[in-house]
Write a protein that holds these residues in place. Structure first.
Motif, mmCIF file in Angstrom:
data_model
loop_
_atom_site.group_PDB
_atom_site.id
_atom_site.type_symbol
_atom_site.label_atom_id
_atom_site.label_comp_id
_atom_site.label_asym_id
_atom_site.label_seq_id
_atom_site.Cartn_x
_atom_site.Cartn_y
_atom_site.Cartn_z
ATOM 1 N N LEU A 1 -84.007 -34.837 -1.752
ATOM 2 C CA LEU A 1 -83.341 -35.736 -2.698
ATOM 3 C C LEU A 1 -84.323 -36.250 -3.755
ATOM 4 C CD1 LEU A 1 -81.030 -37.768 -0.289
ATOM 5 C CD2 LEU A 1 -80.430 -35.828 -1.732
ATOM 6 N N VAL A 2 -85.545 -36.510 -3.365
ATOM 7 C CA VAL A 2 -86.561 -36.946 -4.340
ATOM 8 C C VAL A 2 -86.855 -35.818 -5.324
ATOM 9 C CG1 VAL A 2 -88.951 -37.681 -4.622
ATOM 10 C CG2 VAL A 2 -87.562 -38.662 -2.807
ATOM 11 N N THR A 3 -86.862 -34.583 -4.861
ATOM 12 C CA THR A 3 -87.073 -33.446 -5.755
ATOM 13 C C THR A 3 -85.953 -33.358 -6.784
ATOM 14 O OG1 THR A 3 -88.206 -32.260 -3.988
ATOM 15 C CG2 THR A 3 -87.434 -30.954 -5.849
ATOM 16 N N PHE A 4 -84.714 -33.569 -6.343
ATOM 17 C CA PHE A 4 -83.598 -33.610 -7.297
ATOM 18 C C PHE A 4 -83.796 -34.736 -8.299
ATOM 19 C CE2 PHE A 4 -80.782 -31.444 -4.012
ATOM 20 C CZ PHE A 4 -80.752 -30.252 -4.708
ATOM 21 N N ALA A 5 -84.256 -35.883 -7.829
ATOM 22 C CA ALA A 5 -84.452 -37.032 -8.714
ATOM 23 C C ALA A 5 -85.537 -36.756 -9.741
ATOM 24 C CB ALA A 5 -84.802 -38.267 -7.893
ATOM 25 N N LYS A 6 -86.574 -35.996 -9.353
ATOM 26 C CA LYS A 6 -87.632 -35.668 -10.305
ATOM 27 C C LYS A 6 -87.117 -34.778 -11.428
ATOM 28 C CE LYS A 6 -91.716 -34.509 -8.989
ATOM 29 N NZ LYS A 6 -92.852 -33.931 -8.257
ATOM 30 N N ARG A 7 -86.125 -33.935 -11.137
ATOM 31 C CA ARG A 7 -85.532 -33.116 -12.201
ATOM 32 C C ARG A 7 -84.858 -34.006 -13.228
ATOM 33 N NH1 ARG A 7 -82.474 -28.600 -8.638
ATOM 34 N NH2 ARG A 7 -84.305 -27.808 -7.562
ATOM 35 N N GLY A 8 -84.093 -34.973 -12.742
ATOM 36 C CA GLY A 8 -83.535 -35.993 -13.617
ATOM 37 C C GLY A 8 -82.322 -35.594 -14.433
ATOM 38 N N ASP A 9 -81.798 -34.385 -14.312
ATOM 39 C CA ASP A 9 -80.651 -33.997 -15.129
ATOM 40 C C ASP A 9 -79.343 -34.439 -14.469
ATOM 41 O OD1 ASP A 9 -80.871 -32.253 -13.045
ATOM 42 O OD2 ASP A 9 -80.421 -30.445 -14.196
ATOM 43 N N LEU A 10 -78.274 -34.277 -15.202
ATOM 44 C CA LEU A 10 -76.973 -34.749 -14.749
ATOM 45 C C LEU A 10 -76.493 -33.994 -13.514
ATOM 46 C CD1 LEU A 10 -74.569 -36.599 -15.292
ATOM 47 C CD2 LEU A 10 -73.634 -34.831 -16.779
ATOM 48 N N ALA A 11 -76.743 -32.700 -13.449
ATOM 49 C CA ALA A 11 -76.312 -31.917 -12.294
ATOM 50 C C ALA A 11 -77.013 -32.396 -11.026
ATOM 51 C CB ALA A 11 -76.592 -30.430 -12.525
ATOM 52 N N SER A 12 -78.303 -32.699 -11.128
ATOM 53 C CA SER A 12 -79.038 -33.199 -9.972
ATOM 54 C C SER A 12 -78.508 -34.561 -9.540
ATOM 55 C CB SER A 12 -80.523 -33.315 -10.293
ATOM 56 O OG SER A 12 -81.049 -32.050 -10.606
ATOM 57 N N ARG A 13 -78.212 -35.411 -10.510
ATOM 58 C CA ARG A 13 -77.672 -36.731 -10.191
ATOM 59 C C ARG A 13 -76.331 -36.606 -9.471
ATOM 60 N NH1 ARG A 13 -78.585 -42.119 -12.198
ATOM 61 N NH2 ARG A 13 -80.252 -41.267 -13.453
ATOM 62 N N ARG A 14 -75.498 -35.678 -9.901
ATOM 63 C CA ARG A 14 -74.197 -35.491 -9.260
ATOM 64 C C ARG A 14 -74.342 -34.926 -7.852
ATOM 65 N NH1 ARG A 14 -70.753 -33.391 -14.498
ATOM 66 N NH2 ARG A 14 -70.311 -35.475 -15.290
ATOM 67 N N ARG A 15 -75.332 -34.050 -7.644
ATOM 68 C CA ARG A 15 -75.569 -33.519 -6.290
ATOM 69 C C ARG A 15 -75.999 -34.632 -5.349
ATOM 70 N NH1 ARG A 15 -78.514 -27.758 -5.969
ATOM 71 N NH2 ARG A 15 -77.998 -28.126 -3.786
ATOM 72 N N VAL A 16 -76.863 -35.507 -5.827
ATOM 73 C CA VAL A 16 -77.322 -36.611 -4.989
ATOM 74 C C VAL A 16 -76.182 -37.597 -4.747
ATOM 75 C CG1 VAL A 16 -78.929 -38.555 -4.853
ATOM 76 C CG2 VAL A 16 -79.727 -36.340 -5.658
ATOM 77 N N LEU A 17 -75.375 -37.865 -5.775
ATOM 78 C CA LEU A 17 -74.233 -38.764 -5.596
ATOM 79 C C LEU A 17 -73.212 -38.200 -4.615
ATOM 80 C CD1 LEU A 17 -73.633 -40.193 -9.172
ATOM 81 C CD2 LEU A 17 -73.969 -41.513 -7.092
ATOM 82 N N GLY A 18 -73.166 -36.893 -4.455
ATOM 83 C CA GLY A 18 -72.291 -36.290 -3.459
ATOM 84 C C GLY A 18 -72.754 -36.562 -2.040
ATOM 85 N N LEU A 19 -74.042 -36.849 -1.874
ATOM 86 C CA LEU A 19 -74.588 -37.106 -0.551
ATOM 87 C C LEU A 19 -74.749 -38.598 -0.264
ATOM 88 C CD1 LEU A 19 -77.319 -34.339 -0.661
ATOM 89 C CD2 LEU A 19 -75.133 -34.250 0.539
ATOM 90 N N ILE A 20 -75.192 -39.349 -1.259
ATOM 91 C CA ILE A 20 -75.387 -40.797 -1.111
ATOM 92 C C ILE A 20 -74.356 -41.488 -1.992
ATOM 93 C CG2 ILE A 20 -76.968 -42.713 -1.489
ATOM 94 C CD1 ILE A 20 -79.259 -40.834 -0.949
ATOM 95 N N SER A 21 -73.515 -42.299 -1.393
ATOM 96 C CA SER A 21 -72.396 -42.877 -2.138
ATOM 97 C C SER A 21 -72.768 -44.149 -2.898
ATOM 98 C CB SER A 21 -71.240 -43.178 -1.175
ATOM 99 O OG SER A 21 -71.691 -44.054 -0.166
ATOM 100 N N ASN A 22 -73.891 -44.772 -2.596
ATOM 101 C CA ASN A 22 -74.280 -46.016 -3.249
ATOM 102 C C ASN A 22 -74.927 -45.709 -4.603
ATOM 103 O OD1 ASN A 22 -75.262 -48.509 -4.011
ATOM 104 N ND2 ASN A 22 -76.069 -48.999 -1.981
ATOM 105 N N LYS A 23 -74.229 -46.051 -5.687
ATOM 106 C CA LYS A 23 -74.731 -45.734 -7.032
ATOM 107 C C LYS A 23 -75.993 -46.510 -7.380
ATOM 108 C CE LYS A 23 -70.315 -44.454 -9.065
ATOM 109 N NZ LYS A 23 -69.346 -44.750 -10.125
ATOM 110 N N GLY A 24 -76.129 -47.721 -6.860
ATOM 111 C CA GLY A 24 -77.337 -48.505 -7.119
ATOM 112 C C GLY A 24 -78.577 -47.857 -6.528
ATOM 113 N N VAL A 25 -78.447 -47.323 -5.335
ATOM 114 C CA VAL A 25 -79.577 -46.644 -4.682
ATOM 115 C C VAL A 25 -79.920 -45.364 -5.434
ATOM 116 C CG1 VAL A 25 -80.310 -45.484 -2.575
ATOM 117 C CG2 VAL A 25 -79.107 -47.648 -2.433
ATOM 118 N N VAL A 26 -78.906 -44.629 -5.870
ATOM 119 C CA VAL A 26 -79.148 -43.393 -6.620
ATOM 120 C C VAL A 26 -79.835 -43.703 -7.944
ATOM 121 C CG1 VAL A 26 -78.037 -41.439 -7.756
ATOM 122 C CG2 VAL A 26 -77.268 -42.160 -5.502
#
Length: 196
Positions: A51-76
């Motif tokens: 998940l941190v690797t996705f966050a380092k990419r920083g693009d919208l697709a990565s953000r949506r993949r992480v939001l699919g796994l972690i539901s808390n938008k503040g944490v994401v």
């Protein structure tokens, strides 16, 4: 996500395990360190690092993949802004597991899993800063080199002038230690005479 292990899951089934890992990762990103069992910490490590690797990419697709796994938008949001910037120079190893002994009630082995947010090392940080500065200077020097060949001639003359001044000051600098040594010898002789 990482390949699930064979045998019994952490929870009752695979869906429960996925939810448990997502909640553990959410708590880890929110609090930066959590205490859990060694087994859960070892299962959480590759999940959280992915998940941190996705966050380092920083693009919208990565953000949506992480939001699919972690539901808390503040944490994401915190993961993508704060944590990703803190580990941008790190190539991996975003988490650290430290065993802390057994739990009092059921004697289960416990561990602390935490995010590694410190800089990689002081030496690597200095090298990275120096290379960035060299690139900036090279980018600035390329347009300036085409426009100012006369400025280079003035710079070479200015560089030669301080060298001449340094050669004139060098003998004076050499004389000063010699004078100090002579004064020290005289003081030592006077101390010996006083002692006699």
């Amino acid at each position: 996500m990482p390949t699930p292990t064979k045998g019994p899951r952490l929870g009752g089934g695979p869906a429960h395990e996925r939810l448990m890992l997502a909640n553990l990762a959410s708590a880890l990103f929110e609090h930066k360190r959590i205490t859990t069992t060694v087994t859960k910490a070892k299962r959480l490590k590759p999940y959280a690092e992915r998940l941190v690797t996705f966050a380092k990419r920083g693009d919208l697709a990565s953000r949506r993949r992480v939001l699919g796994l972690i539901s808390n938008k503040g944490v994401v949001h915190e993961l993508f802004t704060d944590i990703a910037q803190a580990v941008e120079n790190r190539d991996g190893g975003y988490t650290r597991i430290t065993k802390i002994g057994n739990r009092k009630g059921d004697n289960a082995p416990m561990a602390v899993i935490e995010l590694v947010l410190e800089p990689v090392s002081a030496k690597q940080a200095v090298v990275a800063e120096a290379t960035a500065a060299a690139k900036r200077d090279a980018a600035k020097a390329a347009p300036a080199a085409e426009e100012a060949p006369e400025a280079e001639a003035a710079e070479t003359e200015a560089a030669e002038a301080p060298e001449a001044a340094e050669t004139e000051e060098a003998p004076a600098a050499e004389e000063a230690p010699a004078e100090e040594a002579a004064a020290d010898e005289a003081a030592a002789d006077e101390a010996e005479k006083d002692a006699k």
